[in-house]
Design an enzyme around this catalytic site. Structure first.
Site, PDB file in Angstrom:
ATOM      1  N   ASN A 171       0.196  -3.938  -6.318  1.00 39.26           N
ATOM      2  CA  ASN A 171      -0.226  -3.837  -4.898  1.00 39.26           C
ATOM      3  C   ASN A 171      -0.265  -5.419  -4.124  1.00 39.26           C
ATOM      4  O   ASN A 171      -0.534  -5.503  -3.162  1.00 39.26           O
ATOM      5  CB  ASN A 171      -1.605  -3.293  -4.739  1.00 39.26           C
ATOM      6  CG  ASN A 171      -2.498  -4.569  -5.327  1.00 39.26           C
ATOM      7  OD1 ASN A 171      -2.418  -5.246  -6.259  1.00 39.26           O
ATOM      8  ND2 ASN A 171      -3.810  -4.469  -4.518  1.00 39.26           N
TER       9      ASN A 171
ATOM     10  N   LYS B  64       3.738   1.497  -3.952  1.00 42.78           N
ATOM     11  CA  LYS B  64       3.165   0.761  -5.179  1.00 42.78           C
ATOM     12  C   LYS B  64       4.237   0.758  -6.169  1.00 42.78           C
ATOM     13  O   LYS B  64       4.114  -0.237  -7.251  1.00 42.78           O
ATOM     14  CB  LYS B  64       1.941   0.919  -5.412  1.00 42.78           C
ATOM     15  CG  LYS B  64       0.742   0.529  -4.188  1.00 42.78           C
ATOM     16  CD  LYS B  64      -0.723   0.828  -4.705  1.00 42.78           C
ATOM     17  CE  LYS B  64      -1.618   0.502  -3.536  1.00 42.78           C
ATOM     18  NZ  LYS B  64      -2.972   0.668  -3.893  1.00 42.78           N
TER      19      LYS B  64
ATOM     20  N   THR C  25       0.809  -1.306   0.108  1.00 42.02           N
ATOM     21  CA  THR C  25       0.022   0.036  -0.130  1.00 42.02           C
ATOM     22  C   THR C  25       0.771   1.206   0.043  1.00 42.02           C
ATOM     23  O   THR C  25       2.222   1.221  -0.270  1.00 42.02           O
ATOM     24  CB  THR C  25      -0.844   0.056   1.312  1.00 42.02           C
ATOM     25  OG1 THR C  25      -1.947   0.844   1.024  1.00 42.02           O
ATOM     26  CG2 THR C  25      -0.289  -0.008   2.538  1.00 42.02           C
TER      27      THR C  25
END
Length: 291
Positions: A90, A69, A65
């Site tokens: 992710n 990313k 997160t």
């Protein structure tokens, strides 16, 4: 019970304290009777060293997160085509040479729209915002065959940068300043927009805020999604419902992107009953947080 044979997974980010991913993934593992444990890792810097260390420790996979990313593109040893195209990862899965990167955000968004009986194909689309979530929405909209796309953002430069990313594959795309729109709604050519609200305006605890208040805007929309899920019903969603337009929140997307990661890691298919059970659990947890 955790043992030496338990597969370990996790999420990396900064901040990470309020992530629902551990609750989601551990609930999925329990429902599917899979021996895995999922934990949150707060990484402040040197993400490459953290991922390299995790590989040698035998950690099987990660969710990634904010703010890492994009960094993952230069860390993984292999990248799924969709993640490569979007330019953000992710989900990591341990492979022989390192970790392979995926993007399940777009899958979660796609399935949440489909599961709620909505479709993007052939639609005129508005995307409010120009951040990471807007980027996932943009690529999904192009992939699903929208008729037109209008990017609306306070920072027009950022929206134009996003436009450039897909201008070779999608021509019917325009950029509008949010301030300009508030002064003149006639900028919007159609009256049947599918709208994506991708900003954090209206998120808990600032639940009285809304990115646009003009009733006329909502009259121009047909249906949409607000990617916020705390609160469950934002002012934006309330405005859509007042105009008799269908609008969902982002909870299904959160769950379904996590389900997609789980399926990649474990090479399984999670059925709808399991997803419903997990949604009940997450809903209760979110209600507790918002008290």
């Amino acid at each position: 019970m955790i043992s030496a044979s338990t597969s370990v997974y996790g999420i990396v980010g900064n901040p990470i304290e309020h992530s629902l991913s551990p609750l989601l993934q551990n609930a999925l593992a329990k429902e599917m009777n899979i021996d895995m444990s999922y934990v949150a890792f707060h990484v402040t810097d040197n993400i490459k060293a953290a991922i390299d260390g995790a590989y040698f420790l035998g950690i099987k996979g990660f969710n990634v997160t904010i703010p890492f990313k994009k960094d993952m593109l230069n860390i993984v040893t292999d990248t799924d085509e969709r993640a490569k195209k979007i330019g953000a990862i992710n989900t990591l899965k341990k492979v022989e040479s390192g970790y392979k990167g995926y993007n399940t955000d777009i899958l979660g968004l796609k399935h949440s729209i489909k599961n709620n009986g909505m479709s993007i194909k052939g639609k005129n689309v508005i995307i409010l915002g120009a951040g990471g979530a807007a980027k996932a929405a943009l690529y999904l909209v192009v992939e699903e065959g929208a008729k037109s796309i209008t990017l609306i953002n306070r920072n027009v430069k950022r929206a134009n940068e996003l436009k450039k990313e897909v201008c070779d594959t999608f021509k019917n795309i325009s950029v509008v300043s949010l301030d300009e729109l508030k002064q003149n709604l006639d900028i919007l050519e159609y009256n049947d927009y599918f709208v994506f609200q991708t900003t954090n305006v209206g998120m808990y605890p600032k639940i009285d805020e809304c990115i646009i208040d003009d009733v006329g805007f909502y009259e121009k929309c047909e249906c949409g999604i607000d990617l916020i899920y705390t609160p469950f019903e934002t002012v934006f969603i309330k405005n859509m419902l007042k105009a008799n337009k269908k609008c969902i929140n982002g909870l299904d997307m959160l769950i379904l992107q996590g389900v997609a990661s789980f399926e990649i890691w474990n090479d399984v298919k999670v059925d709808d009953t399991v997803v419903k059970n997990v949604k009940v659990l997450l809903t209760e947890k979110l209600k507790e947080r918002m008290k």
